[in-house]
Design an enzyme around this catalytic site. Structure first.
Site, PDB file in Angstrom:
ATOM      1  N   ARG A  67     -20.635 -21.756  10.336  1.00 36.11           N
ATOM      2  CA  ARG A  67     -19.539 -22.533  11.313  1.00 36.11           C
ATOM      3  C   ARG A  67     -18.672 -21.221  11.716  1.00 36.11           C
ATOM      4  O   ARG A  67     -18.359 -20.368  11.186  1.00 36.11           O
ATOM      5  CB  ARG A  67     -18.977 -23.580  10.259  1.00 36.11           C
ATOM      6  CG  ARG A  67     -19.824 -24.704  10.224  1.00 36.11           C
ATOM      7  CD  ARG A  67     -19.232 -25.725   9.298  1.00 36.11           C
ATOM      8  NE  ARG A  67     -18.883 -25.446   7.980  1.00 36.11           N
ATOM      9  CZ  ARG A  67     -17.787 -24.674   7.574  1.00 36.11           C
ATOM     10  NH1 ARG A  67     -16.982 -24.587   8.430  1.00 36.11           N
ATOM     11  NH2 ARG A  67     -17.604 -24.356   6.125  1.00 36.11           N
ATOM     12  N   TYR A 193     -26.292 -22.810  15.694  1.00 40.02           N
ATOM     13  CA  TYR A 193     -26.327 -22.897  14.078  1.00 40.02           C
ATOM     14  C   TYR A 193     -26.000 -24.570  13.636  1.00 40.02           C
ATOM     15  O   TYR A 193     -25.150 -24.790  14.216  1.00 40.02           O
ATOM     16  CB  TYR A 193     -25.021 -22.008  13.666  1.00 40.02           C
ATOM     17  CG  TYR A 193     -24.846 -22.173  11.978  1.00 40.02           C
ATOM     18  CD1 TYR A 193     -25.756 -21.887  10.940  1.00 40.02           C
ATOM     19  CD2 TYR A 193     -23.734 -23.104  11.772  1.00 40.02           C
ATOM     20  CE1 TYR A 193     -25.630 -22.109   9.871  1.00 40.02           C
ATOM     21  CE2 TYR A 193     -23.400 -23.199  10.346  1.00 40.02           C
ATOM     22  CZ  TYR A 193     -24.535 -23.040   9.479  1.00 40.02           C
ATOM     23  OH  TYR A 193     -24.206 -23.197   7.976  1.00 40.02           O
ATOM     24  N   GLY A 194     -26.880 -24.800  12.720  1.00 38.31           N
ATOM     25  CA  GLY A 194     -26.697 -26.256  12.156  1.00 38.31           C
ATOM     26  C   GLY A 194     -25.316 -26.807  12.185  1.00 38.31           C
ATOM     27  O   GLY A 194     -25.178 -27.877  12.687  1.00 38.31           O
ATOM     28  N   GLY A 195     -24.293 -26.090  11.401  1.00 41.38           N
ATOM     29  CA  GLY A 195     -23.203 -26.674  11.206  1.00 41.38           C
ATOM     30  C   GLY A 195     -22.252 -27.038  12.434  1.00 41.38           C
ATOM     31  O   GLY A 195     -21.272 -27.659  12.501  1.00 41.38           O
ATOM     32  N   LYS A 202     -20.897 -32.159  10.198  1.00 40.58           N
ATOM     33  CA  LYS A 202     -19.385 -32.084  10.060  1.00 40.58           C
ATOM     34  C   LYS A 202     -18.568 -32.655  11.259  1.00 40.58           C
ATOM     35  O   LYS A 202     -17.513 -33.295  11.091  1.00 40.58           O
ATOM     36  CB  LYS A 202     -19.130 -30.440  10.190  1.00 40.58           C
ATOM     37  CG  LYS A 202     -19.948 -29.772   9.158  1.00 40.58           C
ATOM     38  CD  LYS A 202     -19.799 -30.492   7.768  1.00 40.58           C
ATOM     39  CE  LYS A 202     -20.434 -29.459   6.655  1.00 40.58           C
ATOM     40  NZ  LYS A 202     -19.936 -29.924   5.233  1.00 40.58           N
ATOM     41  N   HIS A 222     -15.599 -34.650   2.232  1.00 38.91           N
ATOM     42  CA  HIS A 222     -16.650 -33.751   2.039  1.00 38.91           C
ATOM     43  C   HIS A 222     -16.822 -33.481   0.514  1.00 38.91           C
ATOM     44  O   HIS A 222     -16.363 -32.652  -0.184  1.00 38.91           O
ATOM     45  CB  HIS A 222     -15.648 -32.198   2.385  1.00 38.91           C
ATOM     46  CG  HIS A 222     -16.688 -31.005   2.361  1.00 38.91           C
ATOM     47  ND1 HIS A 222     -16.290 -29.767   2.375  1.00 38.91           N
ATOM     48  CD2 HIS A 222     -17.869 -31.109   2.533  1.00 38.91           C
ATOM     49  CE1 HIS A 222     -17.304 -29.068   2.505  1.00 38.91           C
ATOM     50  NE2 HIS A 222     -18.431 -29.674   2.564  1.00 38.91           N
ATOM     51  N   SER A 244     -17.264 -25.402   1.030  1.00 35.51           N
ATOM     52  CA  SER A 244     -18.927 -25.254   1.406  1.00 35.51           C
ATOM     53  C   SER A 244     -19.213 -24.137   0.326  1.00 35.51           C
ATOM     54  O   SER A 244     -18.719 -22.976   0.299  1.00 35.51           O
ATOM     55  CB  SER A 244     -18.838 -24.459   2.808  1.00 35.51           C
ATOM     56  OG  SER A 244     -18.143 -25.508   3.628  1.00 35.51           O
ATOM     57  N   ALA A 245     -20.600 -23.979  -0.001  1.00 38.68           N
ATOM     58  CA  ALA A 245     -20.996 -23.062  -0.998  1.00 38.68           C
ATOM     59  C   ALA A 245     -20.439 -22.557  -2.139  1.00 38.68           C
ATOM     60  O   ALA A 245     -20.509 -21.766  -2.508  1.00 38.68           O
ATOM     61  CB  ALA A 245     -21.293 -21.779   0.196  1.00 38.68           C
ATOM     62  N   CYS A 246     -19.994 -23.777  -2.765  1.00 42.59           N
ATOM     63  CA  CYS A 246     -19.221 -23.947  -4.107  1.00 42.59           C
ATOM     64  C   CYS A 246     -19.931 -24.731  -4.957  1.00 42.59           C
ATOM     65  O   CYS A 246     -19.480 -24.942  -6.012  1.00 42.59           O
ATOM     66  CB  CYS A 246     -17.824 -24.213  -3.906  1.00 42.59           C
ATOM     67  SG  CYS A 246     -16.882 -22.856  -3.304  1.00 42.59           S
ATOM     68  N   LYS A 248     -21.889 -27.706  -4.662  1.00 39.73           N
ATOM     69  CA  LYS A 248     -22.013 -29.447  -4.650  1.00 39.73           C
ATOM     70  C   LYS A 248     -23.541 -29.910  -4.648  1.00 39.73           C
ATOM     71  O   LYS A 248     -23.769 -30.825  -5.430  1.00 39.73           O
ATOM     72  CB  LYS A 248     -21.266 -29.851  -3.324  1.00 39.73           C
ATOM     73  CG  LYS A 248     -19.976 -30.055  -2.967  1.00 39.73           C
ATOM     74  CD  LYS A 248     -19.312 -31.012  -1.790  1.00 39.73           C
ATOM     75  CE  LYS A 248     -19.720 -30.147  -0.537  1.00 39.73           C
ATOM     76  NZ  LYS A 248     -19.264 -29.081  -0.281  1.00 39.73           N
ATOM     77  N   THR A 249     -24.274 -29.061  -3.832  1.00 41.89           N
ATOM     78  CA  THR A 249     -25.744 -29.442  -4.217  1.00 41.89           C
ATOM     79  C   THR A 249     -26.122 -29.333  -5.586  1.00 41.89           C
ATOM     80  O   THR A 249     -27.024 -30.123  -6.017  1.00 41.89           O
ATOM     81  CB  THR A 249     -26.648 -28.432  -3.123  1.00 41.89           C
ATOM     82  OG1 THR A 249     -26.057 -28.708  -1.827  1.00 41.89           O
ATOM     83  CG2 THR A 249     -28.030 -28.960  -3.073  1.00 41.89           C
ATOM     84  N   ASP A 273     -23.133 -33.591   0.355  1.00 44.13           N
ATOM     85  CA  ASP A 273     -22.059 -33.021   1.088  1.00 44.13           C
ATOM     86  C   ASP A 273     -21.220 -33.909   1.571  1.00 44.13           C
ATOM     87  O   ASP A 273     -19.797 -33.564   1.659  1.00 44.13           O
ATOM     88  CB  ASP A 273     -22.831 -32.371   2.113  1.00 44.13           C
ATOM     89  CG  ASP A 273     -22.101 -31.415   2.742  1.00 44.13           C
ATOM     90  OD1 ASP A 273     -21.206 -30.543   2.356  1.00 44.13           O
ATOM     91  OD2 ASP A 273     -22.091 -31.366   4.265  1.00 44.13           O
ATOM     92  N   ARG A 365     -30.399 -21.338   4.985  1.00 41.26           N
ATOM     93  CA  ARG A 365     -30.276 -22.727   4.692  1.00 41.26           C
ATOM     94  C   ARG A 365     -31.736 -23.578   4.530  1.00 41.26           C
ATOM     95  O   ARG A 365     -32.702 -23.013   5.322  1.00 41.26           O
ATOM     96  CB  ARG A 365     -29.574 -23.551   5.625  1.00 41.26           C
ATOM     97  CG  ARG A 365     -28.026 -22.961   6.078  1.00 41.26           C
ATOM     98  CD  ARG A 365     -27.194 -23.604   4.794  1.00 41.26           C
ATOM     99  NE  ARG A 365     -25.825 -23.331   5.013  1.00 41.26           N
ATOM    100  CZ  ARG A 365     -24.810 -24.002   4.708  1.00 41.26           C
ATOM    101  NH1 ARG A 365     -25.006 -25.277   4.284  1.00 41.26           N
ATOM    102  NH2 ARG A 365     -23.578 -23.640   4.792  1.00 41.26           N
ATOM    103  N   ARG A 396     -13.809 -22.245  -6.156  1.00 43.29           N
ATOM    104  CA  ARG A 396     -14.060 -20.677  -6.780  1.00 43.29           C
ATOM    105  C   ARG A 396     -12.834 -20.105  -7.053  1.00 43.29           C
ATOM    106  O   ARG A 396     -12.280 -19.685  -6.417  1.00 43.29           O
ATOM    107  CB  ARG A 396     -14.833 -19.857  -5.982  1.00 43.29           C
ATOM    108  CG  ARG A 396     -16.284 -20.398  -5.622  1.00 43.29           C
ATOM    109  CD  ARG A 396     -17.260 -19.344  -4.713  1.00 43.29           C
ATOM    110  NE  ARG A 396     -18.189 -19.715  -4.352  1.00 43.29           N
ATOM    111  CZ  ARG A 396     -19.417 -19.385  -5.082  1.00 43.29           C
ATOM    112  NH1 ARG A 396     -19.492 -18.533  -5.991  1.00 43.29           N
ATOM    113  NH2 ARG A 396     -20.539 -20.080  -4.757  1.00 43.29           N
ATOM    114  N   GLY A 489     -26.663 -26.393 -15.294  1.00 45.36           N
ATOM    115  CA  GLY A 489     -26.921 -27.446 -16.172  1.00 45.36           C
ATOM    116  C   GLY A 489     -25.823 -27.903 -16.944  1.00 45.36           C
ATOM    117  O   GLY A 489     -25.478 -28.898 -17.576  1.00 45.36           O
TER     118      GLY A 489
HETATM  119  C1  OXD Z   1     -20.704 -26.609   5.067  1.00 47.96           C
HETATM  120  C2  OXD Z   1     -21.947 -27.254   5.033  1.00 47.96           C
HETATM  121  O1  OXD Z   1     -20.480 -25.620   5.586  1.00 47.96           O
HETATM  122  O2  OXD Z   1     -22.093 -28.401   4.475  1.00 47.96           O
HETATM  123  O3  OXD Z   1     -19.918 -27.170   4.234  1.00 47.96           O
HETATM  124  O4  OXD Z   1     -22.896 -26.833   5.761  1.00 47.96           O
HETATM  125 MN    MN Z   2     -20.628 -29.068   3.640  1.00 45.52          MN
END
Ligand code: OXD
Ligand code: MN
Length: 579
Positions: A67, A193-195, A202, A222, A244-246, A248-249, A273, A365, A396, A489
């Site tokens: 992004r 790019y996806g985002g 988003k 978010h 992002s990238a912290c 969530k998934t 997300d 991704r 983080r 876990g």
């Molecule tokens: C982000 C995403 O960048 O979910 O937050 O792709």
């Molecule tokens: Mn996100």
């Protein structure tokens, strides 16, 4: 079809002059054909049909891998409406600029028209959009990430969200991602790019939807949504906002430690997300995931850290900017497994084990259908959403912020979220690892003045009879470069404490920042951490918090006099408690 829809598509075709227009109907047959075309033009690489059926590798341009916040604009009528944290462009000026860049940009190309729904079609949460694009990658991704169907054309109103995307020349100097909240319109040009280009995500589900949510009295956030079932059968749903990238998934798909599984705990995913959250008649909050797939960060994902994510992207998925293993047409990324000896890296060049460069881009991704997720909750399609017991915030932080603490009440929780900070990641262009304040993990996604956003959160809380409790978590404390808390876990142990608190258990110690668990309250059965490290992750260091307060004061200065007074009051209380 609604005239407003055909008028919009005609406007796009007149301006961008595609050779032809194709309407996407959401059928497998149509997507299969398009994927075949993308393979023939080398936009996609077909992957191993046995090991990764119906999966494709896609590479974006090397200067277009994340992004791009510096080129993302909120084009509200006034700069004040966009607020102190957003880039703003005057709407007429933005429309003129985008029209000039886009004139004739689809010549010789096909324009695809994608009707889609965010949230289950016909549910109280549902909002509809039309995205036009000249990219098959976008069509296939949108079909994974949203509910694409020609049925939408029967239910859509004049208020659908208009999305215009063209790769144009992928010219980084003319790359713009613009949101026009007053017209429910999104215009993205010169990116692949996806985002930046999957406009349902988003741009719609957060930037445009946050405006709709403010006007209509709900929240567009978010956040992941996860369901926990305890051995007594009682279910709890938790939403969590992390930048992002912290993780969530990972939290959304957590596999509890063996001891918990044996006792009958179950974790189920609703979303990883985005959460749309509405106030129920009972004064509780109900959350739904408006998306239909995952757009997850690949590096670091493996069968130990997140087996459910690994299993989700083994079929019908796109893999973007990962490495290709030409030996068997499978994919690889850093942190997946031992590296194969040779690969084709994310830029398409040969790569050898031990090479100094990364084989996969750090923001590579997987785009995977949510229905592939082994732990998908049966409540995922519930049109009413799920009732939230708790909301988590976090980022983080190497120090200062303990593993978990509970906010004293809603207002204090809004304060905690408004001062959240996290080290930046590869999900956005720019430096990685720099600490920045990212209120509610919404800094890049709030589509209006963040002062008003804070005020909206405060006012939602005033009307809740059954408000979820608010917590802050931090899995990322370090000592001498080493993570102190094992994470993944084992985060179940923290969630378990949180649920105990939601159940009213007299746990924790009051500290100046909120309620922090005693180490004896964290279940340590099977936990691999020293007592010293556990005490450390639960510690509230007054000196560090005094520095934190100074930084929060600097952060709050940006918001000026419009910052809700309740938040300054909370900051003053924190200062007093630290004395
Ligand atoms: C982000 C995403 O960048 O979910 O937050 O792709
Ligand atoms: Mn996100």
């Amino acid at each position: 079809m609604k005239k407003s829809v055909s008028d919009f598509v005609a406007f796009c075709a007149d301006l961008m002059q595609p050779e032809k227009t194709v309407w996407i109907d959401g059928s497998k047959r149509q997507i299969d054909e398009l994927n075949k075309t993308a393979v023939s033009t080398q936009e996609f690489v077909a992957l191993n049909k046995e090991k990764l059926p119906n999966c494709f590798l896609h590479r974006s341009a090397p200067n277009d891998v994340a992004r791009i916040e510096s080129r993302t604009f909120i084009c509200s009528r006034t700069k004040e409406q966009a607020g102190p944290t957003n880039n703003w462009m005057e709407p007429n000026e933005a429309y003129k600029l985008l029209s000039d860049i886009s004139r004739g940009c689809m010549k010789g190309r096909t324009m695809y028209v994608i009707p889609y729904s965010m949230a289950p079609i016909g549910s109280p949460f549902a909002k509809y959009g039309i995205e036009v694009t000249d990219s098959i990658y976008v069509v296939t991704s949108m079909t994974i990430m949203t509910r694409v169907s020609n049925k939408i054309l029967d239910v859509i109103g004049d208020d659908f969200v208009r999305g215009i995307h063209s790769k144009a020349e992928l010219d980084a100097e003319k790359r713009y991602i613009c949101q026009f909240p007053q017209d429910n319109t999104i215009w993205s040009v010169n990116s692949g790019y996806g985002g930046n280009v999957l406009l349902g995500k988003k741009c719609f589900a957060l930037r445009i939807a946050s405006n709709l949510a403010r006007d209509e009295g709900w929240l567009a956030e978010h956040m992941l949504i996860v369901g926990i079932t305890r051995p007594d059968g009682k279910k709890y749903y938790i939403a969590g906002a992390f930048p992002s990238a912290c993780g969530k998934t990972n939290l959304a798909m957590l596999i509890p430690p063996k001891e918990y599984l044996e006792r009958g705990y179950k974790v189920e995913t609703i979303g990883d997300d985005i959460a749309w959250i509405r106030v129920g008649k009972d004064g509780a909050l109900y959350a739904a995931n408006p998306e239909y797939g995952f757009f997850g960060v690949a590096p670091g994902t493996n069968m130990k850290t997140n087996a459910n994510a690994m299993l989700s992207c083994q079929k019908d998925s796109l893999l973007t900017n990962v490495a290709l293993n030409p030996a068997d047409d499978t994919v690889w990324w850093e942190g997946m497994s031992e590296a194969p000896e040779t690969l084709i890296d994310w830029t398409g060049k040969p790569w050898h084990k031990g090479s100094e460069t990364k084989a996969a881009h750090p923001n590579s991704r997987f785009t995977a259908p949510i229905v592939n997720c082994p732990c998908l909750s049966p409540e995922f399609e519930n049109p009413q959403g799920v009732k939230l017991s708790a909301i988590l915030f976090g980022g983080r932080r190497e120090d200062t912020v303990p593993l978990v603490y509970e906010a004293k009440n809603w207002e204090h929780g809004v304060f905690v979220a408004s001062v959240m900070a996290s080290q930046t990641t590869a999900a956005a262009a720019g430096a990685v690892g720099v600490l920045r304040r990212d209120p509610f993990a919404m800094l890049p996604f709030c589509g209006y003045n963040m002062n008003d956003y804070f005020a909206h959160w405060l006012s939602i809380g005033k009307n809740l009879k059954n408000a979820p409790k608010i917590f802050n978590v931090n899995w990322f404390q370090k000592k001498n470069g080493r993570f102190l808390w094992p994470g993944f876990g084992d985060n179940m142990r923290v969630i378990d404490w949180i649920i105990d608190r939601c159940e009213g258990k007299e746990y924790g110690t009051q500290t100046p920042i909120g309620i922090v668990p005693k180490s004896s309250e964290i279940n340590q059965e099977g936990l691999n951490i020293s007592q010293e490290d556990l005490e450390q992750v639960l510690n509230v260091d007054k000196n560090l918090w005094e520095n934190e307060v100074s930084d929060i004061e600097r952060h709050y200065k940006k918001f000026g006099s419009k910052l809700p007074k309740e938040l300054n009051k909370q900051l003053n209380e924190l200062k007093q408690h630290l004395q």
